[in-house]
Structures are given as structure tokens and as C-alpha cells.
Scaffold this motif. Structure first.
Motif, PDB file in Angstrom:
ATOM      1  N   LEU A   1      67.944 -50.829  18.270  1.00 23.67           N
ATOM      2  CA  LEU A   1      69.205 -51.916  18.965  1.00 23.67           C
ATOM      3  C   LEU A   1      70.589 -51.348  18.541  1.00 23.67           C
ATOM      4  N   LEU A   2      70.535 -51.064  17.182  1.00 23.24           N
ATOM      5  CA  LEU A   2      71.835 -50.506  16.771  1.00 23.24           C
ATOM      6  C   LEU A   2      72.527 -49.222  17.381  1.00 23.24           C
ATOM      7  N   LEU A   3      71.376 -48.156  17.576  1.00 22.12           N
ATOM      8  CA  LEU A   3      72.100 -47.221  18.302  1.00 22.12           C
ATOM      9  C   LEU A   3      72.361 -47.537  19.891  1.00 22.12           C
ATOM     10  N   LYS A   4      71.724 -48.227  20.379  1.00 22.77           N
ATOM     11  CA  LYS A   4      71.818 -48.756  21.773  1.00 22.77           C
ATOM     12  C   LYS A   4      73.055 -49.299  22.135  1.00 22.77           C
ATOM     13  N   LEU A   5      73.833 -50.266  21.021  1.00 24.69           N
ATOM     14  CA  LEU A   5      74.839 -51.021  21.074  1.00 24.69           C
ATOM     15  C   LEU A   5      76.000 -50.085  20.722  1.00 24.69           C
ATOM     16  N   PHE A   6      75.792 -48.855  19.804  1.00 28.23           N
ATOM     17  CA  PHE A   6      76.807 -48.257  19.333  1.00 28.23           C
ATOM     18  C   PHE A   6      77.327 -47.200  20.446  1.00 28.23           C
ATOM     19  N   TYR A   7      76.305 -46.721  21.252  1.00 22.91           N
ATOM     20  CA  TYR A   7      76.447 -45.654  22.195  1.00 22.91           C
ATOM     21  C   TYR A   7      76.905 -46.449  23.479  1.00 22.91           C
ATOM     22  N   SER A   8      76.889 -47.804  23.660  1.00 18.81           N
ATOM     23  CA  SER A   8      76.614 -48.517  24.977  1.00 18.81           C
ATOM     24  C   SER A   8      78.037 -48.018  25.748  1.00 18.81           C
ATOM     25  N   GLY A   9      79.259 -47.462  25.431  1.00 20.57           N
ATOM     26  CA  GLY A   9      80.534 -47.409  25.804  1.00 20.57           C
ATOM     27  C   GLY A   9      80.411 -46.029  26.486  1.00 20.57           C
ATOM     28  N   ILE A  10      79.351 -45.190  26.219  1.00 22.55           N
ATOM     29  CA  ILE A  10      79.236 -44.047  26.889  1.00 22.55           C
ATOM     30  C   ILE A  10      78.555 -43.942  28.022  1.00 22.55           C
ATOM     31  N   LYS A  11      79.220 -43.406  29.337  1.00 26.13           N
ATOM     32  CA  LYS A  11      78.682 -43.409  30.458  1.00 26.13           C
ATOM     33  C   LYS A  11      77.717 -41.912  30.896  1.00 26.13           C
ATOM     34  N   VAL A  12      76.587 -42.264  31.412  1.00 27.97           N
ATOM     35  CA  VAL A  12      76.085 -40.779  32.233  1.00 27.97           C
ATOM     36  C   VAL A  12      75.679 -41.312  33.517  1.00 27.97           C
ATOM     37  N   ASP A  13      76.206 -40.675  34.356  1.00 28.03           N
ATOM     38  CA  ASP A  13      75.987 -40.722  35.736  1.00 28.03           C
ATOM     39  C   ASP A  13      74.533 -40.608  36.043  1.00 28.03           C
TER      40      ASP A  13
ATOM     41  N   ARG B   1      84.986 -45.395  28.997  1.00 26.05           N
ATOM     42  CA  ARG B   1      85.791 -44.155  29.556  1.00 26.05           C
ATOM     43  C   ARG B   1      85.253 -42.815  28.881  1.00 26.05           C
ATOM     44  N   VAL B   2      84.525 -42.924  27.868  1.00 31.71           N
ATOM     45  CA  VAL B   2      83.830 -41.790  27.170  1.00 31.71           C
ATOM     46  C   VAL B   2      82.549 -41.463  28.250  1.00 31.71           C
ATOM     47  N   PHE B   3      82.394 -40.257  28.509  1.00 30.02           N
ATOM     48  CA  PHE B   3      81.124 -39.963  29.222  1.00 30.02           C
ATOM     49  C   PHE B   3      80.748 -38.817  28.916  1.00 30.02           C
ATOM     50  N   ALA B   4      79.621 -38.339  29.506  1.00 32.34           N
ATOM     51  CA  ALA B   4      78.835 -37.095  29.229  1.00 32.34           C
ATOM     52  C   ALA B   4      78.515 -36.526  30.653  1.00 32.34           C
ATOM     53  N   GLU B   5      78.308 -35.203  30.668  1.00 34.30           N
ATOM     54  CA  GLU B   5      78.085 -34.513  31.853  1.00 34.30           C
ATOM     55  C   GLU B   5      76.902 -33.433  31.533  1.00 34.30           C
ATOM     56  N   VAL B   6      76.261 -33.114  32.480  1.00 31.41           N
ATOM     57  CA  VAL B   6      74.942 -32.434  32.481  1.00 31.41           C
ATOM     58  C   VAL B   6      75.653 -31.136  33.252  1.00 31.41           C
ATOM     59  N   SER B   7      75.414 -30.012  32.803  1.00 30.33           N
ATOM     60  CA  SER B   7      75.646 -28.657  33.195  1.00 30.33           C
ATOM     61  C   SER B   7      74.549 -28.249  33.773  1.00 30.33           C
ATOM     62  N   GLU B   8      74.655 -26.866  34.898  1.00 31.71           N
ATOM     63  CA  GLU B   8      73.720 -26.591  35.559  1.00 31.71           C
ATOM     64  C   GLU B   8      72.487 -25.744  34.474  1.00 31.71           C
ATOM     65  N   PRO B   9      71.151 -26.100  34.409  1.00 32.16           N
ATOM     66  CA  PRO B   9      70.180 -25.574  33.635  1.00 32.16           C
ATOM     67  C   PRO B   9      69.939 -24.252  33.885  1.00 32.16           C
ATOM     68  N   LEU B  10      69.785 -23.527  32.717  1.00 30.36           N
ATOM     69  CA  LEU B  10      69.549 -21.832  32.856  1.00 30.36           C
ATOM     70  C   LEU B  10      67.872 -21.816  32.545  1.00 30.36           C
ATOM     71  N   ASN B  11      67.410 -21.253  33.562  1.00 25.92           N
ATOM     72  CA  ASN B  11      65.946 -20.984  33.313  1.00 25.92           C
ATOM     73  C   ASN B  11      66.084 -19.675  32.703  1.00 25.92           C
ATOM     74  N   LEU B  12      65.284 -19.779  31.347  1.00 23.28           N
ATOM     75  CA  LEU B  12      65.406 -18.568  30.367  1.00 23.28           C
ATOM     76  C   LEU B  12      64.622 -17.633  30.701  1.00 23.28           C
ATOM     77  N   LYS B  13      63.448 -18.016  31.545  1.00 22.93           N
ATOM     78  CA  LYS B  13      62.315 -16.750  31.944  1.00 22.93           C
ATOM     79  C   LYS B  13      63.075 -16.134  33.153  1.00 22.93           C
ATOM     80  N   ARG B  14      63.611 -16.531  33.964  1.00 23.51           N
ATOM     81  CA  ARG B  14      64.224 -15.932  35.120  1.00 23.51           C
ATOM     82  C   ARG B  14      65.557 -15.162  34.812  1.00 23.51           C
ATOM     83  N   TYR B  15      66.207 -15.807  33.677  1.00 23.83           N
ATOM     84  CA  TYR B  15      67.415 -14.882  32.926  1.00 23.83           C
ATOM     85  C   TYR B  15      67.141 -13.783  32.569  1.00 23.83           C
ATOM     86  N   LEU B  16      66.023 -13.883  31.743  1.00 19.34           N
ATOM     87  CA  LEU B  16      65.387 -12.460  31.112  1.00 19.34           C
ATOM     88  C   LEU B  16      64.793 -11.338  31.825  1.00 19.34           C
ATOM     89  N   ASN B  17      64.477 -11.955  33.304  1.00 21.55           N
ATOM     90  CA  ASN B  17      64.045 -10.899  34.105  1.00 21.55           C
ATOM     91  C   ASN B  17      65.059 -10.577  35.018  1.00 21.55           C
TER      92      ASN B  17
END
Length: 879
Positions: free
Chosen positions: A45-57, A235-251
Motif C-alpha cells: 500500500l505504501l509503494l502504491k500510494l508513493f508512486y500513484s502520481g506517475i502515469k504509464v499509458d 505529470r511524471v510519466f514513464a515510457e517504454v521504448s522499443e524492445p530489443l530481441n537479443l537473439k535476433r540482434y546477435l544473429n
């Protein structure tokens, strides 16, 4: 470092030994880098309240939710941060997403259960006593085992001691470790970069005292982070960037044959580049003051050489040239201020709520635009119908976490007090013409080069000005040419062109546009217009529609030509630019939203009689709707949800605004029996809204016209190509078309739509032959009628040329004379449609006829060709 074999706890003799062994559960693998599966209710509950002001779409987290089922997930951040580690652990666990538990090189004590703290302590003591070394989760294969068993990792690329540990103490590099794991398993490891934003403002090049004491806005210290979190909750928010497939990257071919050491260095670099580019796509590049930008432009070696040559050729002292160049930069440059953006966002939000019924946009493509923005600066190219365009577009970008662009605006908008305000939100100003202004032109070119070089997004209106007709204007290529030249000169690695449609149910400048179309003068922008704009706040203007087209990569576009860009001469680059301009216009047309207002206006104007019933109106609309479905046109959400209600509301609105008038008020009439009369004085209003969606109907109109000209109920598709091509070329200054698509394609596509609606039917025995059905002839006219306004306008202009020798009228007086002739022809009923009396269409007709060598009454043969074609077409479109 040689790997130590995984050891079991030593067995002790006596009760205490068995007790220790029982607590350790037969393993030394108890580490502070692992967050527990569950934490206590109070802690949760403490963590949930503490981080409640951060948005993730939700649209951001969909990326994570749609990963492969057997994927191993490791979240990546740039800077080491317990604050972010705990946030993602808590938030993703709440949303039933894969949540990070294993923190690479993290040590967490406070959130561990007491029993786990005891095990960690005893495991370390027992391990040290037996092996004289600390237990290492890397060497013992613990981290690999936990990842394979389904737990998610959390890895930070930059930390105060990370570099020292890797390069000086030769401790295990987590990136290197993950690569080695991937090489031994078939399951893919996905590295998912994560970013947290405490502000959308870019970092200042010169930090303030607050930045020095409490950390910059993009990497705040603990106090500033907590202050921002609680003061600006939401107004604080988090963004997810494009995932990198490590298997494909190494190939991949570029890296597969390299050493693991090299691969880990390159992977770390690529992840940092992606994180930095993603952050810049939202905040924009590092903020420089207007003076800093000006100095960096005027002092480049390239521009210094130009000024010296310019001064020498004109025998002007160099200091005068520099003074002029400095003045031109002051005239042109924006004065971008984040505070202005924030305030403007609040004001525009209020305007939208006060004047409109909201807006819609295609978030799926907008997310693609966000992703592509990591590759280079965006050049946003919206359609231009209203001054609201740049306000609503920047509002949408800002609230979808994209950097607000620098906007190319006409110098007419630089008047006080709006000029300084526009500069503050990123507007830079340009003259309508650069003709003869060599130094000004070069200063402007250098300014654009600098914006792209710094990484700023740019917004330009390729039509040059607001469309007074409702349809897209032909592209003005001046600024696009400058952008392409800057790209050729290496201003950026890639440049992403984003065509955008911005449309409205109802336009606020309706009255002024129609005044100008009828021959009236455009009123210059001034402060009085700002005060008069208050009256618009008392009305409602329906919905706004913003549709993004997929970005066009200039790098990929030019690669198709098979030649290095540096080797292209100006003539070749200009041809590519011209083609790109029309490509942008066509792209905007493809994503245009068909509104109920446009569809109803088109149906009303295409009636062959002035009086019509509601039932007849709905019948015509149904014909158009079937055709639009075949074209896969984007329909307004009001049509999709309840088209009958949408059309009824438009009819009601047009009646209230006196565009149409009810013929009778018989209460016993059903809705379909209600009759209306078109208000002749409001036909231009309806024409504007019809033109909002006319681009979808033009191929069908050309095809229908070609069929009607055959003057037969039977035709072959191949016979229509010439007629279609003639009208397509005839109206090339009215309607853009793709030169790479042959007319045959459009003919056959239109015929298929006509077959689906029963307008034509294929002949049973003759190949490529079709018959027009009895009802089809009337419906063909419904499509061809979209062109009648333009036939009559062009006929008026041709009449002017037929009656005036080449030099009889000065070019500047030509439009005035044509307008007068058009009015006379309308009064004499030589033309039927009042909407044909359009100054813009007259100008396009002049441009077409003069391009064909018609300059006066002496050009009789050429005049006869087009006079015959127009009159023949109008014969089939008689009321």
C-alpha cells in the motif's frame, strides 16, 4: 574469471549445524539483488500510494503484454536508480505484467522480509568460512537460473561505480553475461528500455543554480525528484521504448562474427543511443538560447565564406553584410520557451472544450511516428484549413509525449502581441517570397540547417496557406526544397516526413473564406482580429479530426534512386522534391476523414434540382457510402457509431444555419417526406464542406465522366483510359494524383465499386465489357456532378480568353475581369452553379490554360479543343 562450481552448504556436526542448513534450505543462493514475489500488505500500500502520481499509458504497456510467451524479459534503464527499480516492480506487478525482481548489481535490504535477511546473512558467513570468498550470483549461475525460471531482470547501463568495476576490477559485465546466456539457450531474451520523465523540458546547455544544487530536470536529485513527484502529481510519466530481441540482434550480419566482448560494447552503445534518442523525441534537443543559436549559425565557416563572397561581389563592407544577416536572424528565429508551451497547452485545452466536441486521432500510427522519431527529426506536414491547425496539432503532440516542433509561419503572423507569443511556442517566420533577397534566403537556409542539425522537429504547411476551398491545395515546394537541401548537406542522418490530415466538422473562418472566394480582399492579420475572435467562443464547431500518415523516411526514399545523395545535382534533387511534394498531398488525401457534414453537403449540391426530400437525400448518401466502403475511406466516428443520427444532425444544423430551408412544415409528414430547398446564397458554404472529402470521389467522377461521354449503355474498360487521362490532366491544378499509378488502375477500381453497387454489370460473353443498368445511369451522374462546379469555372475563364487578345488585360487585373465576367454569365444563366464563381478556381484555370499555350483570343485552335471538351461534358451534366 574462472567460474566457481556451485557448492552446497557444509554439514556441521551438532544441532546448530543442522539448524543453519535448514534455514539456508540447502543453498547458498540468497542475495539482496532479488525482490520477493510478495511484499506485506502495508508495504504494498505504501509503494502504491508513493508512486500513484506517475502515469504509464496503457498503449505503452501493450508492448510488454504482446511479447512472445516464452520470452525472458530484462528491463533496461540508463541511470542506476532504486527509485525506478521499485516503481517498475510495484506498478507492473499491479497490472499483471512481467515485473522486474532481479536487479543486476542492485542490493535491496529495506523491502526484504526479515527471514530472507537472515538467510542472506547466514549464507554469506557460511560461504566465506568455507571458501574464503563472497558468493557471486554471476559465477554460481544463479541469475541465469532465475531468468530461465521466469523471473524478470532490471539492468541499469550507467552507474557511479559500474564502469570502475567492469574495466578496473574486471567484475562481470551484466550485458556480457546476458549475451553469454542468449548464446546457450533458444528462448529469446528481450531487453526493454524504460524511461522516466519528471519534466518534458530539455536539459539546458547552461545549467541554472537549481540544476547544480538539486540535479537537472531530466535527472533530478533525490530532493528535486520527491518535490516534483508530490507537487506535480500526474505529470511524471514513464515510457517504454522499443524492445530489443537479443537473439535476433546477435544473429544480425554486422555483429554475429564478432567476439562477445565486442558485441557487449556495441550493444551497450546501441541501448544508450536508443534511450537518448527516445528522451530527445519527447523533450527535444538540449536547450540553447536564441543568442547561442544565432551565434552558431552566423559564425560557421560555410556562412562566413558566403558573406565574404556576397560582400565582394556587391562591393559592400563586410560589417554591413553581417549586420543585415544578424537582423534577418532576428526577423526569422523562434524564441522557444518551455513555460510558454505549458501555458499554451492549458489555453488550447480550454479552447477545445469551449468551442469543439473534442478531437479524434489514430493513436496506432501516432505511436509509429513516435518510434520513427528516434531515427531523425520529424518534418510534420499537416493540411491547413484553419488557424486552429497548429494549435490542436501541437496540443496532440505535447499530450502524447512528442517534442513540440518549430513551426514555419508566415511573416504576417509576427504582429504584436501574438508574434512574441508564437515565437515562444516555437514559431519561426518566413516571407511569402524570397525573390531577389539573396542574403535573406541564405540566412533562412542556414537557420533550417541548424534546426535539423540540432535535432528539432519542424512543422510546415505545404499548401503555403489556409485552403479557402476546403480541398487540398497544390504543394508549394520552397521550404521542402530547403529541407531537402539541408539533408543533402548532412544536417541529419535521416529526416522523417509525416503527412497529417487536420479537419473539422465546421470551420471557424467560414465567413472570411467565402468573402475571399467571391473576390473580396483578405484582411491582414492584426490585433483587432484577436479581440473579434471572442465571438467564436459562443458557438460550437463540432469535432476535430487529426489523422497521421505513416512517416516517409527521406533516407529510404533516396536510396531507391541508386545514387549517393552527394552526387545528385540540383536539377535531379528538385525533381525528387517535386515528386515528394505531391506524394505528401496524396498521403494526406488518403488519411482524410469523411465527415457527415462533407457527405451531406456533397449529396445536396449534386442534386439536379433545387428541391429535394429527406428520403432522396439519404438515398444519394447511401450510394456514396457504398463507394466509400469500397475505397476503404476513413469515416468519422459519428458516422460509424450511428450514421442515421449523424446525418440527421447535419441536416438540422444546415437548416438552422439557413444553408437549406424547409419547404413545408406539415406535421403529418414523415422524416423521409420532409422537403428542403437549397439556399442559393449559401451554396458556397456547402461547396466548402463538400470539398473536404471530394478527393475520394474524383477517380469515380473521372471514370463516370468517361463512361457518360461514350454515349452508350455498353463500354469496355480499355476504352475509358483516354477519357480518364484527359480529365486527370485537365484538372491537375485542382486535384493531385500519383504519377506512378496508371489511369487504368483507377478506372478498374472505380468499375469494381460500380459493379458492387449495381451501377454497371459485366457482359456475360464479351470480355472486359460492361453494361450500364437503368438505375446506374442516374448514379453515374451523381459521381460526375462532383466536377460540374469546376467545368463551369473553367468555362468562365476560357470565355475570358476567347474574348480578350493576349495583351488586352494586364495580368494583375485579370482575376478582377474574370470575376466580373463570371458574375455576368451567372446572371444570364450561362452557368448554373454559384459556387463556380471562385477566385481560387479561376486562378487554377488560368494556370492550366496558359500552360497549354492559351494566352488570348488569337489561340483559337487550342481554345476550341478545350471549349468543345467542356461543353460536351456539361451537356451530359445538364439539370
Amino acid at each position: 574469471m574462472a567460474k566457481m562450481e556451485k557448492a552446497a552448504p557444509q554439514e556441521y556436526s551438532g544441532p546448530s549445524n543442522r539448524w543453519v542448513n535448514k534455514i539456508l534450505r540447502g543453498s547458498y543462493d540468497h542475495y539482496t539483488c532479488l525482490l520477493p514475489d510478495k511484499i506485506g500488505n502495508f508495504s504494498n500500500l505504501l509503494l502504491k500510494l508513493f508512486y500513484s502520481g506517475i502515469k504509464v499509458d496503457d498503449r505503452q504497456t501493450e508492448i510488454i503484454a504482446h511479447l512472445e510467451e516464452n520470452a525472458i524479459v530484462v528491463y533496461i534503464t540508463k541511470f542506476k536508480s532504486f527509485f525506478e527499480y521499485l516503481f517498475y516492480y510495484n506498478r507492473y506487478r499491479q497490472e499483471n505484467l512481467p515485473y522486474p525482481q532481479i536487479g543486476f548489481d542492485y542490493k535491496v535490504y529495506i523491502w526484504q522480509p526479515f527471514s530472507r535477511i537472515v538467510r542472506i546473512f547466514l549464507a554469506k558467513v557460511d560461504f566465506v568460512l568455507r571458501y574464503q570468498a563472497w558468493p557471486d550470483p554471476y559465477d554460481r549461475g544463479y541469475l541465469k537460473e532465475e531468468l530461465i525460471n521466469g523471473r524478470c531482470g532490471f539492468l541499469s547501463l550507467v552507474g557511479e561505480k559500474n564502469f570502475y568495476r567492469r574495466f578496473v576490477k574486471a567484475e562481470t559485465d551484466p550485458i556480457h553475461y546476458l549475451i553469454e546466456i542468449q548464446k546457450t539457450i533458444d528462448r529469446p531474451i528481450y531487453l526493454i528500455p524504460q524511461l522516466m520523465f519528471f519534466s518534458k523540458n530539455a536539459r539546458r546547455e547552461s545549467p541554472t543554480m537549481i540544476d547544480i544544487l538539486f540535479g537537472p530536470e531530466d535527472k533530478p536529485g533525490k530532493l528535486r525528484r520527491l518535490f516534483t513527484l508530490f507537487k506535480n502529481s500526474g505529470r511524471v510519466f514513464a515510457e517504454v521504448s522499443e524492445p530489443l530481441n537479443l537473439k535476433r540482434y546477435l544473429n544480425s550480419e554486422e555483429i554475429r562474427h564478432q567476439s562477445t566482448e565486442y558485441q557487449s560494447l556495441v550493444l551497450r552503445r546501441d541501448l544508450l543511443v536508443q534511450l537518448n534518442a527516445h528522451r530527445q523525441s519527447i523533450t527535444g534537443p538540449v536547450r540553447k538560447s536564441r543568442i547561442e543559436l544565432k551565434e552558431s549559425i552566423l559564425t560557421t565557416e560555410r556562412f562566413q565564406r558566403f558573406m565574404e563572397t556576397y560582400a565582394e561581389n556587391r562591393d559592400i563592407p563586410i560589417h554591413q553584410v553581417r549586420r543585415k544577416a544578424d537582423a534577418y536572424i532576428e526577423e526569422i528565429a523562434a524564441n522557444y520557451k518551455p513555460a510558454f508551451i505549458t501555458v499554451a497547452s492549458v489555453i488550447v485545452g480550454w479552447l477545445i472544450r469551449s468551442m469543439f466536441d473534442g478531437f479524434t486521432t489514430n493513436h496506432e500510427i501516432l505511436n509509429k511516428v513516435k518510434h520513427m522519431s528516434l531515427k531523425g527529426p520529424l518534418v510534420l506536414v499537416p493540411s491547413h484549413k484553419s488557424h486552429i491547425d497548429y494549435l490542436i496539432l501541437d496540443y496532440v503532440l505535447y499530450h502524447n509525449n512528442l517534442s513540440v516542433p518549430h513551426i514555419a509561419a508566415g511573416k504576417n503572423l509576427s504582429f504584436w502581441p501574438l508574434g512574441p507569443l508564437f515565437r515562444g511556442v516555437g514559431a519561426f517566420f518566413l516571407r511569402r517570397s524570397f525573390r531577389g533577397a539573396v542574403l535573406y534566403s541564405r540566412v533562412f537556409t542556414e537557420y533550417i540547417h541548424k534546426l535539423l542539425e540540432e535535432g528539432y522537429n519542424i512543422e510546415q504547411f505545404i499548401e503555403g496557406g489556409r485552403s479557402r476551398t476546403g480541398k487540398l491545395l497544390m504543394p508549394k515546394l520552397g521550404l521542402l526544397s530547403i529541407l531537402m537541401k539541408a539533408y543533402q548537406n548532412g544536417a541529419c542522418k535521416d529526416m522523417l516526413i509525416v503527412p497529417i490530415y487536420v479537419g473539422y466538422d465546421r470551420i471557424i473562418e467560414e465567413k472570411s473564406y467565402l468573402h475571399e472566394l467571391g473576390g473580396g480582399q483578405k484582411e491582414p492579420e492584426n490585433i483587432l482580429q484577436v479581440f473579434r475572435a471572442r465571438k467564436f467562443l459562443k458557438k460550437r464547431y463540432g469535432k476535430i479530426y487529426i489523422q497521421f500518415h505513416e512517416p516517409i523516411s527521406v533516407d529510404q526514399l533516396l536510396s531507391q534512386y541508386g545514387r549517393p545523395l552527394a552526387d545528385m545535382k540540383s536539377k535531379e534533387l528538385n525533381a525528387i522534391t517535386r515528386k515528394l511534394g505531391y506524394q505528401i498531398i496524396n498521403a494526406i488525401n488518403r488519411v482524410t476523414v469523411v465527415t457527415p457534414h462533407g457527405l451531406v453537403a456533397g449529396a445536396i449540391l449534386n442534386f439536379t434540382k433545387e428541391q429535394f426530400s429527406n428520403g432522396e437525400l439519404l438515398s444519394v448518401i447511401a450510394t456514396y457510402m457504398k463507394y466509400l466502403a469500397a475505397q476503404d475511406a476513413k469515416l468519422a466516428d459519428t458516422i460509424v457509431s450511428d450514421q442515421q443520427r449523424a446525418f440527421d444532425k447535419v441536416v438540422e444544423s444546415y437548416t438552422q444555419r439557413k444553408f437549406i430551408e424547409p419547404v413545408s412544415k406539415n406535421k403529418e409528414e414523415t422524416d423521409t417526406e420532409k422537403k428542403f430547398l437549397i439556399n442559393e446564397n449559401r451554396r458556397l458554404h456547402l461547396e466548402y464542406y463538400k470539398n473536404n472529402c471530394i478527393a475520394f470521389f474524383i477517380p469515380a467522377a473521372y471514370t463516370a465522366m468517361a463512361i457518360l461521354e461514350k454515349d452508350s449503355f455498353r463500354f469496355s474498360a480499355s476504352d475509358l483510359r483516354a477519357g480518364y487521362g484527359f480529365w486527370q490532366s485537365f484538372y491537375k491544378y485542382e486535384f493531385a494524383y500519383d504519377v506512378d499509378i496508371r489511369s487504368e488502375f483507377h478506372v478498374r477500381k472505380s468499375i469494381k465499386a460500380f459493379i458492387d453497387d449495381g451501377i454497371v454489370i459485366p457482359h456475360q460473353t464479351l470480355p472486359d465489357t460492361y453494361d450500364v443498368t437503368p438505375a446506374g445511369f442516374r448514379k453515374l451522374k451523381l459521381f460526375a456532378f462532383f466536377l460540374k462546379t469546376y467545368f463551369e469555372a473553367y468555362w468562365i475563364v476560357l470565355n475570358f480568353f476567347m474574348r480578350n487578345p493576349q495583351d488586352a488585360v494586364k495580368p494583375k487585373d485579370r482575376i478582377k475581369k474574370i470575376t466580373a465576367r463570371g458574375n455576368r454569365m451567372y446572371k444570364r444563366k450561362e452557368v448554373e452553379r454559384k459556387e463556380a464563381l471562385s477566385k481560387v478556381t479561376y486562378q487554377n484555370a488560368i494556370e492550366f490554360f496558359t500552360s497549354k499555350g492559351i494566352k488570348g483570343s488569337d489561340d483559337t485552335e487550342k481554345i476550341e479543343i478545350y471549349a468543345s471538351a467542356i461543353q460536351n461534358a456539361l451537356k451530359y451534366l445538364q439539370s
